[in-house]
Write a protein that holds these residues in place. Sequence first.
Motif, PDB file in Angstrom:
ATOM      1  N   ALA A  11       2.782  -1.367   3.571  1.00  0.00           N
ATOM      2  CA  ALA A  11       3.429  -2.516   2.926  1.00  0.00           C
ATOM      3  C   ALA A  11       2.763  -3.846   3.286  1.00  0.00           C
ATOM      4  O   ALA A  11       2.407  -4.614   2.383  1.00  0.00           O
ATOM      5  N   PRO A  12       2.533  -4.169   4.570  1.00  0.00           N
ATOM      6  CA  PRO A  12       1.901  -5.452   4.884  1.00  0.00           C
ATOM      7  C   PRO A  12       0.449  -5.525   4.405  1.00  0.00           C
ATOM      8  O   PRO A  12      -0.036  -6.593   4.036  1.00  0.00           O
ATOM      9  N   GLN A  15       0.538  -6.434   0.770  1.00  0.00           N
ATOM     10  CA  GLN A  15       0.892  -7.851   0.633  1.00  0.00           C
ATOM     11  C   GLN A  15      -0.313  -8.749   0.904  1.00  0.00           C
ATOM     12  O   GLN A  15      -0.544  -9.727   0.196  1.00  0.00           O
ATOM     13  N   GLU A  16      -1.092  -8.426   1.928  1.00  0.00           N
ATOM     14  CA  GLU A  16      -2.284  -9.224   2.250  1.00  0.00           C
ATOM     15  C   GLU A  16      -3.352  -9.107   1.166  1.00  0.00           C
ATOM     16  O   GLU A  16      -3.994 -10.093   0.819  1.00  0.00           O
ATOM     17  N   LYS A  18      -2.867  -8.541  -1.979  1.00  0.00           N
ATOM     18  CA  LYS A  18      -2.410  -9.339  -3.114  1.00  0.00           C
ATOM     19  C   LYS A  18      -2.595 -10.829  -2.853  1.00  0.00           C
ATOM     20  O   LYS A  18      -3.040 -11.571  -3.724  1.00  0.00           O
ATOM     21  N   LYS A  19      -2.230 -11.252  -1.635  1.00  0.00           N
ATOM     22  CA  LYS A  19      -2.322 -12.669  -1.276  1.00  0.00           C
ATOM     23  C   LYS A  19      -3.762 -13.175  -1.391  1.00  0.00           C
ATOM     24  O   LYS A  19      -4.012 -14.299  -1.804  1.00  0.00           O
ATOM     25  N   GLU A  46       9.241  -3.300  -0.874  1.00  0.00           N
ATOM     26  CA  GLU A  46       8.542  -4.192  -1.805  1.00  0.00           C
ATOM     27  C   GLU A  46       7.098  -3.754  -2.031  1.00  0.00           C
ATOM     28  O   GLU A  46       6.175  -4.564  -2.054  1.00  0.00           O
TER      29      GLU A  46
END
Length: 63
Positions: A11-12, A15-16, A18-19, A46
Amino acid sequence: MKKLIYLVKIAPLIQELKKKNIIYKFIHTGQHYDYNMSKKNFNDLEIPEPDIHLNVGSASHAT
């Protein structure tokens, strides 16, 4: 439970990626989870729907 740990770890990372606008492909084996359980875990963490579902399942290796 082991597969959920992998999702928690990914998950993290997603997120990274995508960021930072890094293109990636998320491949889900589908092993040990039914669709509804998997979908709930993705929603809770998420995590987006996988780009590719292998639908491996969790049937016996003898079949």
